[in-house]
Scaffold this active site. Structure first.
Site, mmCIF file in Angstrom:
data_model
loop_
_atom_site.group_PDB
_atom_site.id
_atom_site.type_symbol
_atom_site.label_atom_id
_atom_site.label_comp_id
_atom_site.label_asym_id
_atom_site.label_seq_id
_atom_site.Cartn_x
_atom_site.Cartn_y
_atom_site.Cartn_z
ATOM 1 N N GLY A 12 0.820 -1.211 0.000
ATOM 2 C CA GLY A 12 0.000 0.000 0.000
ATOM 3 C C GLY A 12 0.852 1.259 0.000
ATOM 4 O O GLY A 12 2.080 1.200 -0.098
ATOM 5 N N PHE A 13 0.182 2.371 0.121
ATOM 6 C CA PHE A 13 0.857 3.682 0.096
ATOM 7 C C PHE A 13 1.889 3.786 1.227
ATOM 8 O O PHE A 13 3.104 3.877 0.981
ATOM 9 C CB PHE A 13 -0.228 4.760 0.179
ATOM 10 C CG PHE A 13 0.254 6.148 0.467
ATOM 11 C CD1 PHE A 13 1.342 6.698 -0.201
ATOM 12 C CD2 PHE A 13 -0.403 6.930 1.418
ATOM 13 C CE1 PHE A 13 1.770 7.991 0.065
ATOM 14 C CE2 PHE A 13 0.013 8.226 1.687
ATOM 15 C CZ PHE A 13 1.110 8.749 1.020
ATOM 16 N N ASP A 33 0.785 -8.622 2.295
ATOM 17 C CA ASP A 33 -0.346 -7.849 1.785
ATOM 18 C C ASP A 33 -1.326 -8.813 1.122
ATOM 19 O O ASP A 33 -0.899 -9.784 0.498
ATOM 20 C CB ASP A 33 0.150 -6.804 0.758
ATOM 21 C CG ASP A 33 -0.798 -5.613 0.639
ATOM 22 O OD1 ASP A 33 -1.963 -5.830 0.255
ATOM 23 O OD2 ASP A 33 -0.368 -4.489 0.922
ATOM 24 N N GLY A 38 -3.843 -2.720 -1.990
ATOM 25 C CA GLY A 38 -2.417 -2.538 -2.291
ATOM 26 C C GLY A 38 -2.125 -2.832 -3.750
ATOM 27 O O GLY A 38 -2.956 -3.381 -4.473
ATOM 28 N N SER A 77 -4.767 -2.033 5.982
ATOM 29 C CA SER A 77 -6.162 -1.581 6.129
ATOM 30 C C SER A 77 -6.543 -0.722 4.936
ATOM 31 O O SER A 77 -5.717 0.057 4.457
ATOM 32 C CB SER A 77 -6.350 -0.723 7.392
ATOM 33 O OG SER A 77 -7.689 -0.255 7.463
ATOM 34 N N LYS A 93 -12.627 -6.220 9.712
ATOM 35 C CA LYS A 93 -11.871 -7.417 10.094
ATOM 36 C C LYS A 93 -10.379 -7.135 10.228
ATOM 37 O O LYS A 93 -9.738 -7.624 11.153
ATOM 38 C CB LYS A 93 -12.112 -8.541 9.076
ATOM 39 C CG LYS A 93 -13.459 -9.229 9.301
ATOM 40 C CD LYS A 93 -13.827 -10.158 8.182
ATOM 41 C CE LYS A 93 -13.060 -11.447 8.224
ATOM 42 N NZ LYS A 93 -13.552 -12.416 7.207
ATOM 43 N N ASN A 101 -4.583 -11.046 15.518
ATOM 44 C CA ASN A 101 -3.617 -12.034 15.028
ATOM 45 C C ASN A 101 -2.189 -11.537 15.170
ATOM 46 O O ASN A 101 -1.281 -12.275 15.563
ATOM 47 C CB ASN A 101 -3.880 -12.354 13.546
ATOM 48 C CG ASN A 101 -5.128 -13.207 13.365
ATOM 49 O OD1 ASN A 101 -5.517 -13.932 14.269
ATOM 50 N ND2 ASN A 101 -5.750 -13.104 12.198
ATOM 51 N N GLY A 104 -0.984 -11.471 18.759
ATOM 52 C CA GLY A 104 -0.641 -12.837 19.163
ATOM 53 C C GLY A 104 0.683 -13.274 18.558
ATOM 54 O O GLY A 104 1.518 -13.907 19.217
ATOM 55 N N TYR A 147 -14.382 1.774 9.840
ATOM 56 C CA TYR A 147 -12.953 2.080 9.975
ATOM 57 C C TYR A 147 -12.666 2.612 11.377
ATOM 58 O O TYR A 147 -11.795 2.109 12.080
ATOM 59 C CB TYR A 147 -12.567 3.112 8.921
ATOM 60 C CG TYR A 147 -11.108 3.497 8.887
ATOM 61 C CD1 TYR A 147 -10.130 2.588 8.505
ATOM 62 C CD2 TYR A 147 -10.706 4.797 9.208
ATOM 63 C CE1 TYR A 147 -8.785 2.948 8.453
ATOM 64 C CE2 TYR A 147 -9.370 5.170 9.152
ATOM 65 C CZ TYR A 147 -8.414 4.242 8.763
ATOM 66 O OH TYR A 147 -7.093 4.608 8.707
#
Ligand code: UDP
Length: 329
Positions: A12-13, A33, A38, A77, A93, A101, A104, A147
């Site tokens: 992504g950016f 990614d 992306g 995101s 999500k 995740n 963890g 968001y």
């Protein structure tokens, strides 16, 4: 051995600029990614390097990388209001399940993790400029809620992993950032205006244009993030440029800069569009000895040069190349 860093949202950016930054400093970079928003073109130049690996993976699913990891930067995101409308569930999500995740994973690897939060956690703010102690004014069920609330959950989850599990965590609250590699069609104001100038269309100002934003050039932001990662500060830190401008003046600035003859046209203000936004960066100055260095005039010029290099095909129908096109070492 140099340190090994996992960057999510790497194509992504912001993720791709982080990849560049860490590769240049001789880190070993593991890039991840799922390529929903992306674009492999952003990291194509890194793919052949020995200290760069890429995993095509959705971090909302269980994350595994073999070997040691020292740092994790969670930048996966969607980040544009039209993306939240198009892919609301993925947006929720990746900020919630994806963050869980990765926390963890950080715990399992004994790694330090920095998560990308946002000025959106302040919602349509009642405090101006926004400092880190302000709790925000967010509509949970509006179009941007997917968001904003995922990012608020992300901050809560990150602090819980820090407090309960002792994971080394960092939280950056990113304000509007711009620069090369923004998606021309991502709907955000700067690529929208530059795309319109380059296609010879009028500039679409939403509402009466009196809402404000404060735009930070990408290299300043990346430097601030790096300093925060290496600091020992666990609470959220705003990183952004406090130079505030109305969207109408911003449109005029872009018309002046590009010497274009386009006009400004007005369109309805999107739901829950924040009326004002400006970071209070006292904390970043004091704790990180950081402040933005690139003035808007210079940053806009650099960004315009990037967009001008895009082909007319990219300009009119900006489509990403497929993952397979770029996965050949
Ligand atoms: N905006 C606009 N014209 C556009 C796109 C956006 O006037 O073509 C406005 C938008 O309503 C908002 C501001 O520009 O007030 C910044 O929008 P953006 O989508 O870039 O990000 P936001 O800061 O709202 O997340």
């Amino acid at each position: 051995m140099s340190k090994r860093v996992l960057i999510t949202g790497a194509a992504g950016f912001l993720g791709s600029h982080l990849c560049d930054y860490f590769v240049e400093r001789d880190y070993r970079v593991v890039a991840m990614d799922n390529l929903i928003t992306g674009d492999m073109a952003n990291i194509q130049h890194l793919m052949k390097l020995p200290n760069f690996e890429f995993y095509h993976h959705d971090v909302s699913k269980f994350v595994h990388v073999a070997g040691e990891i020292d740092y994790i930067l969670h930048f996966a995101s969607p980040a544009s209001p039209i993306d939240y409308l198009k892919i609301p569930i993925q947006t929720l999500k990746v900020g919630s399940l994806g963050t869980h995740n990765l926390l963890g994973f950080a715990k399992a690897k004994n790694a330090r993790i920095l998560v990308a939060s946002t000025s959106e956690i302040y919602g349509d703010p009642m405090v101006h400029p926004q400092n880190e102690d302000y709790w925000g004014n967010v509509n949970p069920i509006g179009p941007r809620g997917v968001y904003d609330e995922a990012k608020r959950f992300q901050e809560a989850m990150t602090m819980a992993y820090h407090r309960f599990h002792g994971v080394e965590t960092r939280i950056v609250r990113i304000f509007n950032t711009y620069g090369p590699r923004m998606r021309l069609n991502d709907g955000r104001v700067l690529p929208a205006f530059f795309g319109q100038v380059l296609r010879g269309e009028d500039l679409t100002v939403f509402g009466d244009g009196s809402q404000t934003r404060s735009f930070c050039y990408v290299s300043d932001l990346i430097e601030g993030i790096y300093r925060l990662l290496l600091s020992d500060y666990v609470y959220p830190v705003n990183i952004g440029n406090p130079s505030e401008i109305t969207i109408l003046d911003f449109a005029k600035e872009i018309i002046d800069l590009t010497q274009s003859s386009q006009k400004i046209i007005y369109q309805p203000l999107p739901t829950d569009d924040p009326m004002q936004r400006k970071p209070d960066i006292t904390k970043a100055r004091e704790i990180l000895d950081w402040q933005p260095l690139i003035e808007r005039q210079e940053g806009l010029r650099l960004t315009y040069d990037y967009f001008r290099e895009l082909s007319s095909e990219q300009l009119n129908k900006y489509e990403h190349k497929s993952f397979e096109d770029f996965n050949k070492k």
